[in-house]
Design an enzyme around this catalytic site. Structure first.
Site, short mmCIF file in Angstrom:
data_model
loop_
_atom_site.label_atom_id
_atom_site.label_comp_id
_atom_site.label_asym_id
_atom_site.label_seq_id
_atom_site.Cartn_x
_atom_site.Cartn_y
_atom_site.Cartn_z
N ARG A 1 -3.42 2.98 8.53
CA ARG A 1 -3.75 1.75 7.79
C ARG A 1 -2.55 0.81 7.74
O ARG A 1 -1.41 1.24 7.62
CB ARG A 1 -4.16 2.08 6.35
CG ARG A 1 -5.41 2.93 6.20
CD ARG A 1 -5.61 3.30 4.73
NE ARG A 1 -6.81 4.07 4.51
CZ ARG A 1 -7.99 3.57 4.15
NH1 ARG A 1 -8.12 2.28 3.98
NH2 ARG A 1 -9.04 4.35 3.96
N SER B 1 16.20 -41.62 -11.80
CA SER B 1 14.89 -41.01 -11.64
C SER B 1 14.63 -40.88 -10.15
O SER B 1 14.61 -41.89 -9.44
CB SER B 1 13.80 -41.87 -12.30
OG SER B 1 12.55 -41.25 -12.14
N CYS C 1 10.05 -38.67 -10.76
CA CYS C 1 8.77 -39.30 -11.08
C CYS C 1 7.86 -39.42 -9.87
O CYS C 1 6.89 -40.17 -9.88
CB CYS C 1 8.98 -40.69 -11.70
SG CYS C 1 9.86 -41.84 -10.64
N TYR D 1 14.08 -33.86 -16.96
CA TYR D 1 12.63 -33.95 -17.14
C TYR D 1 11.94 -34.17 -15.81
O TYR D 1 12.56 -34.56 -14.81
CB TYR D 1 12.27 -35.09 -18.10
CG TYR D 1 12.54 -36.48 -17.56
CD1 TYR D 1 11.59 -37.15 -16.79
CD2 TYR D 1 13.74 -37.14 -17.83
CE1 TYR D 1 11.83 -38.42 -16.28
CE2 TYR D 1 13.99 -38.40 -17.33
CZ TYR D 1 13.03 -39.04 -16.56
OH TYR D 1 13.28 -40.30 -16.06
N GLY E 1 -8.38 -7.44 4.56
CA GLY E 1 -9.22 -7.66 5.73
C GLY E 1 -8.54 -8.35 6.89
O GLY E 1 -9.16 -8.55 7.94
N ARG F 1 -3.34 -1.30 -6.43
CA ARG F 1 -2.49 -2.50 -6.38
C ARG F 1 -2.81 -3.34 -7.60
O ARG F 1 -3.86 -3.19 -8.21
CB ARG F 1 -2.73 -3.29 -5.10
CG ARG F 1 -4.16 -3.76 -4.94
CD ARG F 1 -4.39 -4.33 -3.55
NE ARG F 1 -5.82 -4.60 -3.33
CZ ARG F 1 -6.39 -4.70 -2.14
NH1 ARG F 1 -5.66 -4.53 -1.06
NH2 ARG F 1 -7.67 -4.95 -2.02
N MET G 1 -5.69 -7.37 8.56
CA MET G 1 -5.06 -6.52 9.56
C MET G 1 -5.87 -5.23 9.74
O MET G 1 -6.87 -5.02 9.08
CB MET G 1 -3.61 -6.23 9.16
CG MET G 1 -2.74 -7.49 9.22
SD MET G 1 -1.02 -7.15 8.82
CE MET G 1 -1.14 -6.65 7.12
N HIS H 1 -3.94 -43.31 -0.25
CA HIS H 1 -4.02 -44.08 -1.49
C HIS H 1 -5.07 -43.48 -2.42
O HIS H 1 -4.84 -43.27 -3.61
CB HIS H 1 -4.35 -45.55 -1.17
CG HIS H 1 -4.55 -46.40 -2.39
ND1 HIS H 1 -5.79 -46.56 -2.99
CD2 HIS H 1 -3.69 -47.11 -3.15
CE1 HIS H 1 -5.67 -47.34 -4.04
NE2 HIS H 1 -4.40 -47.69 -4.16
N LYS I 1 0.83 -1.21 0.00
CA LYS I 1 0.00 0.00 0.00
C LYS I 1 0.86 1.25 0.00
O LYS I 1 0.65 2.18 -0.79
CB LYS I 1 -0.93 -0.02 1.21
CG LYS I 1 -1.98 1.08 1.21
CD LYS I 1 -2.95 0.91 2.38
CE LYS I 1 -3.72 -0.39 2.25
NZ LYS I 1 -4.69 -0.59 3.37
#
Length: 906
Positions: free
Chosen positions: A99, A790, A858, A878, A108, A343, A110, A459, A30
């Site tokens: 502020r 991997s 992976c 990758y 909202g 902002r 603080m 799972h 701000k």
């Protein structure tokens, strides 16, 4: 509290004329933007900002910096001189607002206090100066109300009740209908509330009001709601907040005054136009609180055309300057427009993609910057179907939002029924206490999965995300009774099998009945059912298409898929996969093949074992032929059997009951008894740290060689059919190079035999998963026998942290997240300091031994946006993830490659 350790010679207060938008770390968002607008010559009320450094000193020691009071006094004096009035003076008082303003927007969360400087004396001067007694007393009651609540800790409901009583006594419905006399009485009532609840009088000294308000804003950084918001948004807790002291301008001076919010584009759609709200005769909190009905911003043109035209010009100036959607707060005081805040505005996922491409077309940003304006998380939101927010729905429970999307179907309580009903054309939701590998068929058949146990890495959650299935886990308030095929929801209502339910994997909510679903055109685009560039192409799809093209041109990381069958492989390819990074062969051993696996486990002789393996070989070969055909020309990394063998056997309790019943009935049960003996023999206290992975291949002769032979024969068949198979054989759970050397020697022999038998030359690379700390620490040695690594970051996370993901999420992860020990689950985003350091070290050491070593990942982290950036940084080749996460990984790989070129606009 620690000793007050403030840096020497540090400046703690900046005038709005001294800062700029690049000082957000110091001045907060701000303050930095107020300074930027001041520099642009826009009408900003004069004021100054107390830095985040001052807040950090206060939070660390419990005291403001020693120099702060004098600096504030100096800037306040300059402000008073500029305004020609003094704070709190009786005849014509200067009033200020105090502020909060952190680096990252925390709307909202603080505190803010308006109208500081009013007292029993100065309110009279304000009334005289403004020529409006009602306005002065309205401003005073607002000060006492806000100050009492935010600074003195008085319950805000007490003020609201008193205000409601005043309106009731006057027989009016809105506070603007209260007259000056009513508001004077209300001020008296409010002061009595403060005295009773806070144990002190409302302060009449204006400087005391300001100093206490500043301290309250500092304190609000660590309120429960602010900490919770920071955890959710992953905002660091040590940033602190700045405090902005700004001369007041008043929107509550009558019909020629007002306040409003405006957006330079629609934050919901991204479309350009006039978007926002305006409220006449009001202060800012009236708009935010929603206590009075606003009018659309476009109406301001009819109310005050001069201010409207000026606002439109300023909005264009700000958007061109910030090169982005701007969120603006403004006040009109008797026909004069003032800018109170701007902002970069928050926006929906769809708006983010549209705006990014619009700004490229306008020449405001380039493609590199456009990639920084969107995120993988936003793309994921766009890919999943969702419930129609306008529809009426009967919510009956809530669990963990495990896999996004909206699913509707008939409740079924076992996999067999799910498959049966699905084949009959029914849409079903598989409801279980928790799922296990036996439920895989039912999970595939179902529209979504609902469990009363488990968490985001259970799972059900992991498999559902891999398949792109909607999943809600851990809905503990739902009582699932699989035997009676029913579910009891809070309130006693019973959901019987066949009753329709709806689950929202984005929020975790569970509903009775069917909630209308809105499909995702973005998924249709990725699957090739909607073409970008076509005349009737969806505007959002066109924007996504362009951003994805940017990302693919920029990224270095390749993106592969975790896929175990041809169907998933083909879907992954449509989604842009550049190969398969993980084919889990254990999924091929379930279903109809379970009996063959049982025969293998029960084999007493070498002959029996060979017979079982020979029966499995053609089935495995068929799997790989289909897979290599689907991914022809692209690499396919096949992981040899990894899980403990007991996972392929019946549940020990269930099997014990079957044996006991057979014995009591004197029925034949020789096979069940042998199975039970095998289950007992293979039972382990911690099977994930037991006989699995490479250990299985070494202990059970022929198991891995059968799989290698199936891979080699499938590759040879495809090659002889003019295909281009590119198989890679991955040995799981290696902890020492000797394990890999033994398996590799056997594999090389099998491959040579297949080459000789088929007359083909096969280029099958052999590598390993790095999923144990020892493997990572000895990567230089292991690389001597491996052509690729991997990283299995799921297991590596478990073994580094020393906990099982199946157990800990339900037991203590919630507490760890609430206490801030975890900012996010280490199974969701890679733990850079621990697991990540092992990945980085192993990658470096492996390539020191073998410079051409191929490196990938992976685990679940391969599709996580933050983790993708880490894998880019440490030089992996990758990432591999579930098919539905491939677009997200592609986008984030592009963003990672261009990160240094842009700033974060999320």
């Amino acid at each position: 509290m620690s000793e007050n350790k403030e840096p020497h010679g540090v400046k703690f207060v900046y005038d709005f004329t001294e800062g700029n938008k690049d000082l957000k770390d110091l001045l907060g968002g701000k303050g930095a933007n107020l300074a930027e607008m001041t520099n642009l010559g826009l009408p900003v009320p004069p004021g100054f900002t107390i830095t985040t450094d001052a807040c950090k000193v206060y939070l660390d020691s419990g005291e403001e910096p020693a120099a702060l009071r004098d600096e504030v006094s100096a800037h306040l004096g300059a402000l008073e001189e500029r305004m020609g009035k003094k704070l709190g003076q009786a005849d014509d008082p200067l009033l200020v607002s105090v502020r909060s303003g952190a680096k990252f927007s925390m709307p909202g969360m603080m505190d803010t206090v308006l109208n500081i400087g009013l007292s029993d004396k100065s309110v009279q001067g304000l009334a005289k100066q403004a020529g409006d007694e009602r306005f002065a007393w309205d401003s005073y009651r607002r000060l006492i109300q806000m100050f009492g609540k935010t600074v003195l800790g008085v319950d805000g409901e007490l003020f609201e009740e008193a205000l409601d009583a005043a309106k009731e006594a006057k027989q009016v419905t809105v506070d603007t209908e209260l007259e000056a006399a009513d508001l004077r009485k209300l001020v008296t009532r409010f002061k009595k509330i403060v005295k009773a609840e806070a144990g002190r009088d409302f302060p009449q000294d204006a400087r005391e009001q300001m100093d206490l308000a500043i301290r309250a804003v500092f304190d609000s950084w660590n309120t429960d709601r602010a900490k919770l918001y920071r955890r959710q948004e992953r905002i660091p807790g040590d940033l602190g907040t700045a405090v902005n002291v700004c001369s007041m301008v008043f929107g509550n001076l009558g019909p020629d005054s007002g306040t409003g919010v405006a957006f330079t584009r629609d934050p919901a759609s991204g479309h350009q136009g006039v978007y926002g709200d305006y409220l006449q005769n009001a202060q800012g909190e009236d708009v935010v609180a929603g206590i009075r009905n606003t009018v659309p911003l476009a109406e301001l043109e009819n109310i005050d055309k001069k201010s409207y035209d000026q606002l439109m010009q300023i909005m264009e100036t700000l958007e061109n300057h910030y090169k982005d959607l701007c969120d603006i707060e403004f006040t009109i005081e008797r026909g004069r427009l003032w800018m109170l805040q701007t902002r970069v505005g928050k926006r929906t996922a769809g708006a983010a993609f549209r705006i990014a491409t619009q700004l490229v077309d306008q020449g405001l940003i380039d493609e590199t910057e456009a990639l920084q304006r969107v995120t993988g998380a936003q793309l994921a939101q766009l890919m999943f179907p969702r419930f129609d927010e306008q529809a009426k729905a009967h919510q009956v429970g809530r669990g963990i939002a495990a896999s996004p999307g909206a699913a509707v179907g008939k409740a079924v309580f076992d996999s067999y029924t799910a498959v049966k009903w699905s084949r009959s054309g029914e849409k079903v939701i598989l409801v279980r206490r928790e799922t296990n590998p036996d439920d895989l068929d039912g999970m595939i058949a179902a529209e979504g999965i609902l469990t009363s146990r488990g968490g985001k890495t259970s799972h059900a959650a992991v498999v559902a995300r891999g398949m792109g299935k909607t999943c809600v886990c851990g809905a503990e308030e739902l009582e699932v009774d699989t035997k009676r095929r029913r579910m009891t929801v809070p309130g006693g209502h019973v959901v019987e099998e066949g009753d329709v339910i709806s689950i929202d994997g984005s929020s975790g909510k569970v509903y009775l009945g069917e909630v209308p679903v809105v499909p995702s055109p973005v998924v249709e685009y990725f699957e090739g059912r909607m073409h970008a560039g076509a005349q009737d192409a969806d505007e959002l799809v066109e924007a996504v298409h362009r951003i994805m093209a940017f990302a693919d041109r920029k990224r270095r990381l390749r993106v592969r898929a975790n896929a175990d069958n041809a169907e998933d492989a083909l879907r992954a390819r449509r989604f842009g996969a550049q190969g398969i990074g993980l084919c889990r062969t254990e999924h091929m051993f379930l279903g109809d093949r379970r009996e063959l696996v049982e025969r293998l486990i029960l084999a007493d002789t070498q002959e029996d074992r060979e017979e079982a393996l020979q029966a499995l070989l053609p089935l495995q070969k068929k799997d790989f032929v289909e897979l290599f055909s689907a991914m022809d020309g692209l690499p396919v990394t096949v992981r040899l059997l990894d899980p403990p063998l007991h996972e392929f056997l019946p549940d020990i309790t269930e099997l014990s009951v079957r044996v006991a019943l057979a014995e009591s009935r004197q029925e034949p049960h020789e096979n069940e008894l042998r199975l039970l003996q095998a289950v007992h023999r293979l039972h382990e206290q911690n099977p994930m740290l037991g006989l699995r992975g490479v250990r299985l291949g070494l202990v059970i002769p022929g198991l891995f060689t059968m799989q290698v032979r199936a891979i080699a024969e499938a590759a040879a068949e495809r090659k002889n059919a003019k295909g281009d198979p590119r198989a890679e054989i991955m040995i799981p759970l290696v902890g020492t190079v000797q394990e890999l050397e033994i398996v590799r020697e056997e594999a090389d022999q099998v491959i040579a035999e297949v080459e000789a038998a088929t007359g083909t030359t096969l280029k099958l690379s052999i590598g390993t998963m790095i999923e144990l700390p020892r493997a990572a620490l000895t990567a230089a040695q292991i690389a001597e026998a491996a052509e690729f690594f991997s990283f299995g970051t799921n297991d590596l996370t478990q073994t580094v942290w020393g906990f099982s993901r199946d157990d800990v999420e339900a037991s203590f992860f919630t507490a760890y997240l609430e206490k801030g020990i975890f900012g996010v689950s280490p199974f969701e985003t890679i733990d850079r300091d621990g697991v990540g350091s092992l990945v980085a070290a192993a990658a470096k050491a492996g390539r020191a031994t073998r410079p051409d070593l191929k490196l990938g990942v992976c685990g679940e982290h391969g599709g996580d946006p933050e983790s993708v950036h880490f894998f880019h940084e440490v030089g992996l080749d990758y990432v591999s993830c579930s098919p539905f996460r491939i677009p997200v990984a592609r986008l984030e790989a592009g963003r990672a490659a261009t990160q240094s070129a842009g700033s974060d606009h999320r």
